[in-house]
Scaffold this motif. Structure first.
Motif, PDB file in Angstrom:
ATOM      1  N   GLU A  77       1.298  -1.212   0.332  1.00  0.00           N
ATOM      2  CA  GLU A  77       0.021  -0.379   0.040  1.00  0.00           C
ATOM      3  C   GLU A  77       1.072   1.634   0.216  1.00  0.00           C
ATOM      4  OE1 GLU A  77      -2.937  -1.132   2.908  1.00  0.00           O
ATOM      5  OE2 GLU A  77      -3.864  -1.006   1.737  1.00  0.00           O
ATOM      6  N   LYS A  78       2.353   0.816   0.735  1.00  0.00           N
ATOM      7  CA  LYS A  78       2.825   2.066   0.445  1.00  0.00           C
ATOM      8  C   LYS A  78       3.192   2.514  -0.809  1.00  0.00           C
ATOM      9  CE  LYS A  78       4.169   2.254   5.314  1.00  0.00           C
ATOM     10  NZ  LYS A  78       5.313   1.528   6.223  1.00  0.00           N
ATOM     11  N   VAL A  79       4.085   1.265  -1.922  1.00  0.00           N
ATOM     12  CA  VAL A  79       4.646   2.077  -3.270  1.00  0.00           C
ATOM     13  C   VAL A  79       2.658   2.162  -4.536  1.00  0.00           C
ATOM     14  CG1 VAL A  79       5.287   0.778  -4.864  1.00  0.00           C
ATOM     15  CG2 VAL A  79       5.432   0.163  -2.733  1.00  0.00           C
ATOM     16  N   ILE A  80       1.471   1.499  -4.209  1.00  0.00           N
ATOM     17  CA  ILE A  80       0.858   1.644  -5.268  1.00  0.00           C
ATOM     18  C   ILE A  80      -0.796   1.703  -4.425  1.00  0.00           C
ATOM     19  CG2 ILE A  80       1.607   0.032  -7.444  1.00  0.00           C
ATOM     20  CD1 ILE A  80      -0.368  -2.148  -6.150  1.00  0.00           C
ATOM     21  N   TYR A  93      11.571  -3.855  -8.671  1.00  0.00           N
ATOM     22  CA  TYR A  93      10.408  -3.946  -9.462  1.00  0.00           C
ATOM     23  C   TYR A  93       9.499  -3.209  -9.428  1.00  0.00           C
ATOM     24  CZ  TYR A  93       8.110  -7.065 -13.350  1.00  0.00           C
ATOM     25  OH  TYR A  93       7.272  -7.203 -14.606  1.00  0.00           O
ATOM     26  N   ALA A  94       8.732  -2.913  -8.260  1.00  0.00           N
ATOM     27  CA  ALA A  94       7.649  -2.627  -7.552  1.00  0.00           C
ATOM     28  C   ALA A  94       7.802  -1.434  -8.234  1.00  0.00           C
ATOM     29  CB  ALA A  94       7.835  -2.834  -5.894  1.00  0.00           C
ATOM     30  N   ASP A 111      -2.895   2.339 -12.173  1.00  0.00           N
ATOM     31  CA  ASP A 111      -3.461   1.385 -12.837  1.00  0.00           C
ATOM     32  C   ASP A 111      -3.382  -0.258 -12.831  1.00  0.00           C
ATOM     33  OD1 ASP A 111      -4.545   0.502 -14.746  1.00  0.00           O
ATOM     34  OD2 ASP A 111      -2.573   0.844 -16.147  1.00  0.00           O
ATOM     35  N   GLU A 112      -4.070  -0.213 -12.496  1.00  0.00           N
ATOM     36  CA  GLU A 112      -4.078  -1.876 -11.758  1.00  0.00           C
ATOM     37  C   GLU A 112      -4.018  -2.993 -13.144  1.00  0.00           C
ATOM     38  OE1 GLU A 112      -7.348  -4.587 -10.339  1.00  0.00           O
ATOM     39  OE2 GLU A 112      -8.925  -2.493 -10.635  1.00  0.00           O
TER      40      GLU A 112
END
Ligand code: SF4
Length: 384
Positions: free
Chosen positions: A51-54, A79-80, A87-88
């Motif tokens: 959740e801290k990345v996307i 990679y993250a 955008d899922e």
């Protein structure tokens, strides 16, 4: 002639971008960020970190909660950082973050889609073709790809390759003189330490009948920091070494990936790419063409496009076979042949790789062959 590094750097700067770091890793030092050990230790494995990345979607939330029962999540910070946070359907996200569709097992899905266990004379070696074997040396990977064919093994601590399994595999290869080519695989072969890889390479190189090795790894894509100068220096001693990697999308072709490929190529390795055709990720001729052009700039030859296997829980990634044929049709002749890989189906149940081509043969009568070219224009070839 002197090697002109400036020219190579021009290609790097012009066609490849460095990966920007999301806020969560802004304070990491360059030394840490560029260390593959640090990247491994800081893998995104929890919802809190993700959740801290996307911006995590409801479907991703639910799938993550169930993912421990099927296939864990683990994503390197590098990679993250390539993921689109909003955008899922981002192609990087689709390959790394669990989706609800993974819980669905389609009626045709197979636990061991390629029949790899069936062709194992000893645990850890698949010997299917006359002169080559697949040698499993680990079941770990830097990242767990959501479309993985070997989900049944990867990330399962109980199936890790033990020292005994490694020794038994080497003993089988040593006594089987028909083998000349060994694919060192996993999991990801580069999840092994340098020492363990060197041990395997030195044992194989000492066998008179072994000519080439291939190392199967996705680290160039998910953890390019793994390709250190020391590792490349070690590989130099065991050439010819072929590296088989797995880029699926042009977004994966970053400056970091470019540098990793450059180090391997400079060490004398020959690099080949094995793309998997994945719905919503690369089922588009333009995307594949762009990917393959970038790969050539990275000195990686596009080698295979694999039709997605019938493994359990990945049917949402599978495209119609026509899509693969359409992609080849739109590449062959329209771009350089080096950018046109072989499109294959790895036959379910262990039939091996079967190549598929659009139909360029119109008719064949005796010595007369009527063919069509890439533009659909017909030509006649006469045999003598
Ligand atoms: S790196 Fe290869 S073996 Fe590992 S999870 Fe990804 S596809 Fe599977």
């Amino acid at each position: 002639m002197a090697y002109d590094i400036k020219v190579v750097n021009t290609v790097r700067e012009r066609h490849f971008k460095p990966t920007p770091r999301p806020e969560i890793w802004k304070d990491a030092s360059d030394k840490d960020w560029n260390s593959w050990i640090w990247q491994q230790q800081k893998r995104v494995k929890t919802m809190e970190q993700l959740e801290k990345v996307i911006k995590v979607s409801e479907d991703e939330h639910q799938a993550f909660a169930a993912s421990h029962e099927m296939f864990n999540m683990a994503i390197t910070p590098y990679y993250a950082s390539l993921m689109d946070p909003n955008d899922e359907n981002c192609p990087i996200r689709l390959q790394s973050v669990p989706k609800g569709a993974e819980l669905h097992i389609a009626p045709d899905d197979l636990e061991d889609p390629l029949g790899e266990e069936r062709d194992m004379p000893v645990p850890g070696v698949t010997h299917r073709y006359p002169d080559r074997v697949l040698f499993y040396t680990t079941h770990n990977c830097a990242m767990y790809c959501r479309h993985c064919t070997r989900k049944r093994k990867v990330a399962d601590p109980d199936s890790a390759a033990s020292s005994k399994m490694l020794e038994d595999g080497l003993a089988y290869i040593e006594k089987t003189k028909s083998i000349r080519d060994v694919v060192i695989s996993g999991g990801d072969a580069l999840s092994n330490s340098d020492d363990r890889i060197e041990y395997i390479l030195s044992r194989l190189r000492a066998m008179d009948h072994i000519e080439v090795f291939r190392i199967g790894t996705r680290n160039l894509v998910t953890l390019p920091q793994r390709i250190t100068d020391d590792f490349c220096k070690m590989l130099k001693k065991y050439q010819p070494v072929f590296i088989h990697t797995h880029f699926n999308h042009p977004k994966e072709c970053t400056q970091e990936a470019f540098d990793a490929c450059a180090r391997l190529a400079d060490a004398g390795c020959v690099l080949n790419n094995q793309m998997v055709l994945l719905k919503g990720i690369n089922d588009d001729a333009q995307i594949v063409k762009e990917l393959n052009h970038k790969l050539l700039l990275m000195r990686v030859r596009p080698y295979y496009i694999f039709q997605c296997d019938m493994a359990q829980g990945i049917s949402h990634f599978r495209t119609p076979v026509e899509k693969g044929l359409e992609i080849i049709q739109k590449l062959r002749g329209w771009t350089s042949g080096m950018a046109v890989p072989h499109y294959v189906i790895d036959a379910p149940g262990g039939g091996g790789k079967i190549p598929l081509l659009p139909n360029y043969l119109i008719k064949h009568e005796g010595k007369k062959w009527i063919l069509r070219n890439y533009k659909g224009v017909e030509f006649t070839y006469m045999e003598p």
